[in-house]
Design an enzyme around this catalytic site. Structure first.
Site, PDB file in Angstrom:
ATOM      1  N   SER A  67       0.825  -1.201   0.000  1.00 15.89           N
ATOM      2  CA  SER A  67       0.000   0.000   0.000  1.00 15.89           C
ATOM      3  C   SER A  67       0.869   1.264   0.000  1.00 15.89           C
ATOM      4  O   SER A  67       1.692   1.439  -0.895  1.00 15.89           O
ATOM      5  CB  SER A  67      -0.962  -0.058   1.195  1.00 15.89           C
ATOM      6  OG  SER A  67      -1.931   0.936   1.116  1.00 15.89           O
ATOM      7  N   HIS A  95      -7.453  -5.618  -0.289  1.00 16.44           N
ATOM      8  CA  HIS A  95      -6.300  -4.769   0.027  1.00 16.44           C
ATOM      9  C   HIS A  95      -5.500  -5.302   1.209  1.00 16.44           C
ATOM     10  O   HIS A  95      -4.273  -5.222   1.223  1.00 16.44           O
ATOM     11  CB  HIS A  95      -6.780  -3.346   0.336  1.00 16.44           C
ATOM     12  CG  HIS A  95      -5.690  -2.321   0.318  1.00 16.44           C
ATOM     13  ND1 HIS A  95      -5.120  -1.879  -0.846  1.00 16.44           N
ATOM     14  CD2 HIS A  95      -5.048  -1.655   1.326  1.00 16.44           C
ATOM     15  CE1 HIS A  95      -4.186  -0.974  -0.567  1.00 16.44           C
ATOM     16  NE2 HIS A  95      -4.117  -0.840   0.742  1.00 16.44           N
TER      17      HIS A  95
END
Length: 398
Positions: free
Chosen positions: A166, A371
């Site tokens: 990320s 994610h």
């Protein structure tokens, strides 16, 4: 008018929770919930050395080392609101353990403001607001060079491989663009859930972006520069509502995590969620959150926008410049998930076109990979790690 009312309500909630919500006295969690990175390493029979790395601007960051082949160093960097802990929470099925098993010299870093990055040579994070005057720019510009140079000095290598999750890969783009000499020190960057552009974030993330200015005003009003830290209001709410039984999982994981990151209950089971939620979130700065919101709202990968007057002083321009991704000449491999609501395939497509040395791009086959699955999924060994090891073996040789 409605925005002002919302701010007043949120301020009242902040004050109420801070003053009245205790840590549940009888809360009993799985053992791993209470162990820090070195404690988890010891439990899972991984030797762990602990180093303090000091940046050019005085931040003191913990760097954890799981020794392996010194000719194959790998630096692993976490995302926003996270810490090194996430890379070892799955024990022998974690990224740290798998890299070690495959012979790599593993270094797991921590950004300023995280649980292991709340120290400074002169500033007190609990008393000096200036401690929190950073965004992902400073993490890329100062934290990464300090850690990279430390690892290269210890291993006597001239380059290393890197894995970021990320924001932990976004900061490498900052590094490559703003300090291009460091490109040659990176053999390959494996970007997990590749965050850079935020044009196409999905609901309800786009609603959070729209509320960003209100949230920022709230934080300014209550004088909060550290957000979502280990001792703040959100931590008390998590302790009270999220860590106990099926209702906690339903409220906090199914009600918050999955809508933001993408649903995948098969890979993030309730008992493990109770471990994660005692480690995450671990905090960052208001300025970092605002910078991410600026990237989403302005639909550009830009330096921090200080406003017209400060921009003129800092950038000699009334608007902040774009990061020049054409200068990011390190080899980059991108790995994406189809179910990722934060790093969407549309946004990764924009990034792919900008990187001059993209050597690999993989969209994982498992359709629900979200994610957070890149760091916490139950079956990363099956869905993710084979691709990571293949890329390291192909591009990560010295």
């Amino acid at each position: 008018m409605m925005e002002k009312i919302a701010i007043l309500i949120l301020v009242a909630l902040e004050c109420y929770v801070q003053q009245t919500v205790p840590h549940p006295p009888d809360l009993v969690l799985p053992g791993d919930a209470y162990l820090d990175f070195p404690g988890l390493a010891k439990k899972y029979d991984l030797d762990c050395a602990i180093y303090d790395v000091t940046t050019e601007d005085g931040y003191i960051l913990k760097l954890f080392h799981i020794p392996g082949n010194k000719s194959s160093p790998v630096l692993v960097i976490h995302g926003v609101l996270d810490s090194a802990d996430s890379f070892i929470l799955r024990g022998n099925s974690s990224l740290t353990a798998i890299l070690h098993k495959n012979g790599y010299d593993v270094w797991v870093g921590n950004a300023r403001g995280s649980r292991y990055g709340r120290r400074h040579e002169t500033l007190n994070p609990d008393a000096d607001k200036s401690f929190w005057s950073f965004s992902f720019h400073e993490i890329g510009y100062y934290d990464l060079p300090a850690m990279i140079d430390f690892v290269l000095d210890k291993t006597k290598m001239v380059s290393l491989s890197a894995i970021g999750h990320s924001q932990g890969n976004q900061v490498f783009y900052v590094l490559g663009a703003a300090r291009p000499d460091y490109n040659k020190k990176i053999r390959v960057l494996i970007a997990l859930a590749p965050i850079c552009y935020l044009h196409n974030v999905m609901p309800p993330v786009n609603d959070v972006v729209a509320l960003g200015p209100i949230i920022n005003e709230l934080l300014l009003l209550v004088g909060r520069e550290e957000i979502l830290g280990d001792t703040g209001t959100v931590r008390k709410i998590i302790d009270l509502f999220c860590l106990e039984g099926p209702q906690g999982y339903k409220m906090c994981v199914e009600g918050i995590f999955f809508p933001l990151a993408g649903p995948d209950p098969a890979e993030f089971e309730p008992e493990f969620a109770r471990i994660v939620l005692n480690h995450y979130p671990t905090g960052t700065s208001r300025k970092n959150a605002k910078h991410l919101l600026q990237v989403a709202q302005k639909r550009e990968f830009l330096y921090y926008d200080y406003g017209t007057i400060e921009n003129l002083a800092k950038y000699n321009s009334i608007v902040p410049p774009k990061y020049d991704l054409g200068k990011v000449t390190m080899k980059v491999a991108l790995i994406s998930g189809k179910n990722d609501r934060l790093s969407t395939l549309k946004d990764v497509k924009i990034l792919r076109k900008q990187l001059p040395n993209l050597v690999d791009y993989k969209v994982l086959d498992y359709p629900y990979f979200n994610h957070m699955d890149f760091i916490w999924a139950k079956h990363m060994r099956l869905h993710l790690f084979p691709h990571v090891i293949k890329i390291l073996r192909t591009y990560g040789q010295g």
